[in-house]
Scaffold this active site. Structure first.
Site, mmCIF file in Angstrom:
data_model
loop_
_atom_site.group_PDB
_atom_site.id
_atom_site.type_symbol
_atom_site.label_atom_id
_atom_site.label_comp_id
_atom_site.label_asym_id
_atom_site.label_seq_id
_atom_site.Cartn_x
_atom_site.Cartn_y
_atom_site.Cartn_z
ATOM 1 C CG PHE A 54 -125.401 -61.980 -10.677
ATOM 2 C CD1 PHE A 54 -125.014 -63.323 -10.587
ATOM 3 C CD2 PHE A 54 -125.523 -61.415 -11.932
ATOM 4 C CE1 PHE A 54 -124.745 -64.057 -11.729
ATOM 5 C CE2 PHE A 54 -125.249 -62.137 -13.079
ATOM 6 C CZ PHE A 54 -124.864 -63.456 -12.974
ATOM 7 C CG ASP B 265 -128.038 -56.070 -7.767
ATOM 8 O OD1 ASP B 265 -129.151 -56.634 -7.811
ATOM 9 O OD2 ASP B 265 -127.734 -55.159 -8.558
ATOM 10 C CG ASP C 246 -128.492 -60.381 -13.137
ATOM 11 O OD1 ASP C 246 -128.823 -60.403 -11.949
ATOM 12 O OD2 ASP C 246 -127.603 -59.615 -13.561
HETATM 13 N N1 LIG Z 1 -127.551 -58.236 -10.613
HETATM 14 C C1 LIG Z 1 -126.529 -57.557 -11.064
HETATM 15 N N2 LIG Z 1 -125.904 -56.659 -10.278
HETATM 16 C C2 LIG Z 1 -124.852 -55.982 -10.770
HETATM 17 C C3 LIG Z 1 -124.368 -56.157 -12.065
HETATM 18 C C4 LIG Z 1 -123.268 -55.305 -12.217
HETATM 19 C C5 LIG Z 1 -122.417 -55.087 -13.416
HETATM 20 N N3 LIG Z 1 -122.317 -56.195 -14.279
HETATM 21 C C6 LIG Z 1 -121.661 -55.990 -15.534
HETATM 22 C C7 LIG Z 1 -121.728 -57.187 -16.358
HETATM 23 C C8 LIG Z 1 -122.109 -56.915 -17.630
HETATM 24 C C9 LIG Z 1 -122.500 -55.546 -17.791
HETATM 25 O O1 LIG Z 1 -121.774 -54.929 -18.807
HETATM 26 C C10 LIG Z 1 -122.319 -54.932 -16.387
HETATM 27 O O2 LIG Z 1 -121.460 -53.837 -16.358
HETATM 28 C C11 LIG Z 1 -123.120 -54.636 -11.014
HETATM 29 N N4 LIG Z 1 -124.080 -55.048 -10.166
HETATM 30 C C12 LIG Z 1 -124.430 -54.554 -8.833
HETATM 31 O O3 LIG Z 1 -125.236 -53.385 -8.992
HETATM 32 C C13 LIG Z 1 -125.029 -52.523 -7.865
HETATM 33 C C14 LIG Z 1 -124.399 -51.246 -8.343
HETATM 34 O O4 LIG Z 1 -125.340 -50.345 -8.725
HETATM 35 P P1 LIG Z 1 -124.947 -48.779 -8.812
HETATM 36 O O5 LIG Z 1 -124.711 -48.323 -7.383
HETATM 37 O O6 LIG Z 1 -126.154 -48.165 -9.437
HETATM 38 O O7 LIG Z 1 -123.713 -48.701 -9.671
HETATM 39 C C15 LIG Z 1 -124.043 -53.244 -6.953
HETATM 40 O O8 LIG Z 1 -124.744 -54.059 -6.032
HETATM 41 C C16 LIG Z 1 -123.292 -54.090 -7.952
HETATM 42 O O9 LIG Z 1 -122.646 -55.165 -7.323
HETATM 43 C C17 LIG Z 1 -125.053 -57.112 -12.909
HETATM 44 O O10 LIG Z 1 -124.713 -57.354 -14.077
HETATM 45 N N5 LIG Z 1 -126.114 -57.772 -12.354
#
Ligand SMILES: Nc1nc2c(c(CN[C@H]3C=C[C@H](O)[C@@H]3O)cn2[C@@H]2O[C@H](COP(=O)(O)O)[C@@H](O)[C@H]2O)c(=O)[nH]1
Length: 306
Positions: A213, A215, A283
């Site tokens: 993903f 991000d 990821d």
């Molecule tokens: N690649 C990737 N990006 C992810 C996540 C997740 C949450 N996934 C949940 C699934 C299982 C776990 O238990 C996680 O809680 C959020 N994001 C991204 O991060 C950024 C937020 O950052 P900060 O501002 O520091 O909170 C924002 O772009 C957000 O869209 C992920 O898993 N993979």
């Protein structure tokens, strides 16, 4: 998600601001001997889960709003996930399709128990309305029906989501080509799979088709590992917290090269160590490293997609 994989590779082969260092990928893979640490979904203990359709509604709304937290330095993904969870525990109808269509900015803030306007709040509200309206119009108001109609295929679910909900159409134009990134649609599938542990609403026979993903956290971790190399202008912009324009070559290259790099990493691990690792596994590992490292500078783009 062949379109995501193929267009990311297309960008990586023409990229000029970002380079993927294949040797560093090999080094990183050898260092861990192919053993990617297993990170449990909801390792933070912040998500709502009741093993039923309300969880699906929760995850869909969560991922409709899962973007751009950084403009408020105190706000993070955790606030969104736990805020929606608390709201739902207080009132099981809080995320019903008719309610979603009527939230205002101040009401959304109140729902999430956030004391000031959220970043790009008007867009968040608009996306909530879009989700509520389209769920009501075509899926009996329930995200669970959307998931059921995909027949246990991740690719079909992503196709359905991007067809019905314009806010999930995370794509860009790069050198005249359409590049598909589909971050929030893919993460929704991964969240279902993780939350329901591959069963019930989380059963997908093609879960291995999902990419990472793209991000703003994972690219920063890949850069830290030396796997992504940025040109000097881009490096300066990121290290000085300048904003990167959405849709710019730099932005598309950062995101697409991240997807490409992890696909290469996964191929290598699976080939060299005889594993059947998913991109989702890599990821979550990289993302969990990234959110624990406060010192990491990430690219800043105002976007509704990530
Ligand atoms: N690649 C990737 N990006 C992810 C996540 C997740 C949450 N996934 C949940 C699934 C299982 C776990 O238990 C996680 O809680 C959020 N994001 C991204 O991060 C950024 C937020 O950052 P900060 O501002 O520091 O909170 C924002 O772009 C957000 O869209 C992920 O898993 N993979």
């Amino acid at each position: 998600m062949e379109a995501v994989r193929a267009s990311a590779a297309w960008v990586a082969s023409r990229s000029s601001h970002v380079t993927v260092d294949l040797q560093e990928i090999e080094k990183a893979v050898d260092k861990i001997q192919g053993n990617v640490p297993k990170i449990e979904w909801d390792f933070e203990g912040i998500h709502y889960f009741d093993n039923g359709p309300l969880t699906v509604q929760y995850l869909f709304v969560l991922d409709a709003l899962n973007f751009c937290f950084w403009p408020d330095k105190d706000l993070s993904y955790d606030h969104l996930a736990s805020g929606l969870k608390l709201a739902l525990e207080k009132d099981k109808t809080a995320l019903d399709a008719d309610r979603l269509q009527n939230y205002t900015g101040p009401q959304l803030r109140q729902l999430l128990n956030w004391p000031r306007p959220l970043p790009i709040e008007e867009e968040r509200v608009r996306l909530l309305h879009e989700v509520g309206l389209e769920l009501e119009r075509n899926f009996g108001g329930q995200a669970a029906n959307l998931v059921k109609s995909a027949g246990n295929s991740a690719a079909t679910l992503i196709e359905l989501i991007t067809r019905h909900f314009p806010g999930f159409r995370d794509h860009s134009l790069y050198k005249g080509h359409q590049v598909f990134l589909y971050k929030r649609a893919q993460i929704f599938v991964a969240d279902l799979w993780g939350a329901f542990k591959g069963h019930n609403y989380g059963e997908f026979h093609d879960i291995n088709s999902i990419t990472i993903f793209a991000d703003y956290i994972v690219p920063a971790v890949l850069r830290e590992l030396g796997i992504l190399k940025y040109g000097s202008n881009l490096s300066c912009s990121i290290d000085s917290n300048s904003e990167i324009v959405p849709g710019s070559e730099e932005e598309v290259e950062i995101r697409a090269c991240s997807i490409y790099a992890v696909e290469k990493m996964r191929e290598l691990i699976n080939k060299k160590f005889g594993k059947q690792l998913l991109s989702i596994d890599i990821d979550l590992w990289l993302w969990s490293c990234g959110v624990q490292n406060m010192a990491l500078s990430h690219h800043r783009t105002l976007s509704i997609y990530y």
